[in-house]
Design an enzyme around this catalytic site. Structure first.
Site, PDB file in Angstrom:
ATOM      1  N   VAL A 213       0.886  -1.255   0.083  1.00 21.98           N
ATOM      2  CA  VAL A 213       0.133   0.001  -0.008  1.00 21.98           C
ATOM      3  C   VAL A 213       0.916   1.136   0.038  1.00 21.98           C
ATOM      4  O   VAL A 213       0.718   2.274  -0.704  1.00 21.98           O
ATOM      5  CB  VAL A 213      -0.976   0.031   1.242  1.00 21.98           C
ATOM      6  CG1 VAL A 213      -1.687   1.365   1.334  1.00 21.98           C
ATOM      7  CG2 VAL A 213      -1.895  -1.190   1.235  1.00 21.98           C
TER       8      VAL A 213
ATOM      9  N   ASP B   4      10.275   3.225   6.553  1.00 24.24           N
ATOM     10  CA  ASP B   4       9.990   1.777   7.081  1.00 24.24           C
ATOM     11  C   ASP B   4      10.937   1.467   7.909  1.00 24.24           C
ATOM     12  O   ASP B   4      12.046   1.831   7.945  1.00 24.24           O
ATOM     13  CB  ASP B   4      10.184   0.860   5.641  1.00 24.24           C
ATOM     14  CG  ASP B   4       9.305  -0.374   5.992  1.00 24.24           C
ATOM     15  OD1 ASP B   4       8.229  -0.571   5.303  1.00 24.24           O
ATOM     16  OD2 ASP B   4       9.726  -0.950   6.841  1.00 24.24           O
TER      17      ASP B   4
ATOM     18  N   ARG C 134      14.729  -3.100   3.455  1.00 21.49           N
ATOM     19  CA  ARG C 134      13.689  -2.502   2.574  1.00 21.49           C
ATOM     20  C   ARG C 134      14.150  -1.242   1.992  1.00 21.49           C
ATOM     21  O   ARG C 134      13.990  -1.174   0.787  1.00 21.49           O
ATOM     22  CB  ARG C 134      12.363  -2.783   3.342  1.00 21.49           C
ATOM     23  CG  ARG C 134      11.351  -1.877   2.386  1.00 21.49           C
ATOM     24  CD  ARG C 134      10.633  -2.841   1.388  1.00 21.49           C
ATOM     25  NE  ARG C 134       9.318  -2.576   0.844  1.00 21.49           N
ATOM     26  CZ  ARG C 134       8.828  -2.847  -0.455  1.00 21.49           C
ATOM     27  NH1 ARG C 134       9.938  -3.506  -1.256  1.00 21.49           N
ATOM     28  NH2 ARG C 134       8.035  -2.295  -0.810  1.00 21.49           N
TER      29      ARG C 134
ATOM     30  N   THR D  45      -2.498  -4.203   9.238  1.00 20.46           N
ATOM     31  CA  THR D  45      -3.675  -4.620  10.559  1.00 20.46           C
ATOM     32  C   THR D  45      -3.876  -5.929  10.485  1.00 20.46           C
ATOM     33  O   THR D  45      -4.909  -6.299  10.077  1.00 20.46           O
ATOM     34  CB  THR D  45      -4.777  -3.275  10.709  1.00 20.46           C
ATOM     35  OG1 THR D  45      -5.245  -3.335   9.162  1.00 20.46           O
ATOM     36  CG2 THR D  45      -4.397  -2.146  10.935  1.00 20.46           C
TER      37      THR D  45
ATOM     38  N   THR E 262      -6.671  -0.631   7.432  1.00 22.29           N
ATOM     39  CA  THR E 262      -8.021  -0.944   7.586  1.00 22.29           C
ATOM     40  C   THR E 262      -8.159  -1.325   9.002  1.00 22.29           C
ATOM     41  O   THR E 262      -7.336  -2.085   9.547  1.00 22.29           O
ATOM     42  CB  THR E 262      -8.199  -2.399   6.829  1.00 22.29           C
ATOM     43  OG1 THR E 262      -8.004  -2.235   5.461  1.00 22.29           O
ATOM     44  CG2 THR E 262      -9.605  -2.934   7.071  1.00 22.29           C
TER      45      THR E 262
ATOM     46  N   CYS F 289      -6.499  -8.815   3.173  1.00 22.93           N
ATOM     47  CA  CYS F 289      -7.971  -8.041   3.367  1.00 22.93           C
ATOM     48  C   CYS F 289      -9.159  -8.931   3.358  1.00 22.93           C
ATOM     49  O   CYS F 289      -9.539  -8.848   4.404  1.00 22.93           O
ATOM     50  CB  CYS F 289      -8.295  -7.248   1.947  1.00 22.93           C
ATOM     51  SG  CYS F 289      -6.886  -5.812   1.790  1.00 22.93           S
TER      52      CYS F 289
ATOM     53  N   ARG G 134       0.939 -13.201   2.131  1.00 25.74           N
ATOM     54  CA  ARG G 134       0.222 -13.212   3.592  1.00 25.74           C
ATOM     55  C   ARG G 134      -1.082 -13.857   3.446  1.00 25.74           C
ATOM     56  O   ARG G 134      -1.750 -13.919   2.841  1.00 25.74           O
ATOM     57  CB  ARG G 134       0.027 -11.602   3.621  1.00 25.74           C
ATOM     58  CG  ARG G 134       1.509 -10.950   3.975  1.00 25.74           C
ATOM     59  CD  ARG G 134       1.178  -9.393   3.981  1.00 25.74           C
ATOM     60  NE  ARG G 134       0.588  -8.854   2.667  1.00 25.74           N
ATOM     61  CZ  ARG G 134       0.069  -7.532   2.461  1.00 25.74           C
ATOM     62  NH1 ARG G 134       0.176  -6.924   3.448  1.00 25.74           N
ATOM     63  NH2 ARG G 134      -0.355  -7.260   1.280  1.00 25.74           N
TER      64      ARG G 134
END
Length: 422
Positions: free
Chosen positions: A16, A34, A39, A85, A120, A260, A331
């Site tokens: 995202v 981050d 990364r 989240t 979220t 999600c 994930r």
């Protein structure tokens, strides 16, 4: 508010945050933050392991930079939080990444700054959980010294058509002036336009029901698949026939994983239970979808038994381990649950996925991926993810004799090749 000339810090550079930082970096001074130093190093070299952003776009903008140094953040006045989240092992919302990110922002917060959350959450989380952290760490007062917004992420990993600027963005703010500011900020980069919600809670609720709705619809067709299998009817043929009606929704059965759809409904149900309501349809859909890996494994084992296979020590090949096709994101992939089921049946399981990172899979799930299809043959072959590379694999040649079982979870293989599909 004094943030007339925004200097933007995007907190969290995953699927995202990174595309968002790149787009803002085309117009404004932007820094991507981050906590993962590896990364940051990769991004500074133009390498995005998520494959969401090209090297050219990473290195193109003179306004975009990356850091893991929290001290630099105080130079910025708009903070956009895009951290994960997740849920815990008991399917309860885990806000710890969000609250830690809020602590980081709180240390850099100044009068007039704006903090926008994209992660979220359940309705109320921004103002009831995050704002108190910002106030405590910064010593500032909400809606007097600093302001908040919420604009839920709508990134679809692996989708090169519906990219961040081409998906209409919901925005909101902690007061009318902030709402206008947040909306205009996003409108400056989102070509698909924006929708200004009446409050932060409305925007939070809108996000969490988007994926809850998809979860319930997929659960419905998954249940149909179980029923039609018992009736000896091909589910995909039924859906194709029903789909000739103009208002029939084109959902297909499958394993529901990812960051999600398999997670967000639990944020809504948790909040519902806190206010004394036990949601029935949402949780029923979640239970059914979570059982599908075990159902698929059981059905394949039954097909193998019918064909006189000895299940213990039989060889099974699973094609694909990511949660969706043409994407490296592992994930919450339910294919791992499928592999676990086969192992518990005593099978020897090989997994091949050209998109997944072998080291990431090993670290997260203690699973060794095949680096290539090596010429072995198998008693059962399962197409779990419809990666484009699998179109060129001669799956029939991987069969250990004519009695080998080929199962197509995604419903993309020629019907004459397979024994059954979800």
């Amino acid at each position: 508010m004094k943030t007339i000339n925004p200097k933007i810090a995007v907190i969290g550079l995953g699927y995202v945050g990174l595309p968002l930082a790149v787009e803002f970096g085309k117009k404004y001074i932007t820094i991507g933050f981050d906590i993962n130093s590896d990364r940051i190093s990769e991004l500074e070299m133009g390498n995005d392991r998520t494959l969401e952003v090209t090297s050219e776009n990473l290195l193109l903008s003179e306004l975009l930079s990356f850091t893991n140094d929290t001290e630099i953040l105080s130079q910025f006045n708009v903070f956009i939080v895009t951290v994960p989240t997740p849920i815990d092992k008991n399917n309860r919302p885990d806000l710890s990444p969000l609250l830690k990110a809020s602590e980081t922002v709180g240390k850099a917060l100044k009068k007039g700054d704006v903090v926008i959350y994209e992660s979220t959450v359940y309705p109320g989380a921004t103002e009831e959980d995050c704002v108190p952290v910002l106030e405590k760490i910064s010593g500032l007062t909400f809606n007097k010294d600093f302001f908040c917004g919420y604009s839920p992420e709508r990134i679809n990993p692996g989708d090169k058509v519906h990219t961040v600027t081409k998906i209409r963005k919901v925005t909101s703010g902690s007061n009318a002036e902030t709402a206008d500011y947040v909306d205009s900020l996003y409108a400056s980069i989102i070509t698909a336009g924006t929708f200004k919600a009446s409050s932060i809670k409305v925007a939070e609720a809108a996000k969490v029901i988007e994926n809850s709705q998809r979860d319930i619809n997929i659960a419905f067709v998954n249940e149909l698949s179980v029923i039609f299998s018992l009736l000896g009817i091909d589910t995909h043929e039924v859906l194709e026939a029903a789909g000739t009606k103009w208002n029939f929704l084109p959902f297909k059965p499958g394993l529901v994983g990812g960051h999600c759809i398999g997670v967000d409904p639990y944020y809504l149900t948790q909040k519902a239970q806190e206010v004394g309501y036990n949601p029935e349809i949402i949780l029923a859909g979640r239970r059914l979808n979570d059982r599908m890996s075990a159902y698929v494994a059981s059905r394949i084992i039954k097909e193998m038994i019918k064909k006189k296979h000895r299940i213990a020590d039989s060889k099974v090949l699973v094609l694909g381990i990511t949660f969706k096709e043409n994407c490296p994101d592992i994930r919450n992939s339910k294919v791992f649950d499928l592999v676990k089921e086969f192992v518990e049946f005593g099978c020897e399981v090989d997994v091949f996925d050209p998109w997944a990172d072998e080291q990431e899979v090993k670290k997260a799930y203690s699973l060794n991926l095949l680096s290539r299809i090596n010429g072995d043959t198998y008693d059962a072959i399962v197409l779990a993810v419809a990666h484009k590379e699998f179109e060129d694999i001669d799956i029939a040649a991987l069969r250990n004799g004519s009695n080998a079982v080929i199962y197509d979870i995604k419903g993309v293989l020629p019907k004459e090749l397979i024994d059954c599909r979800l």
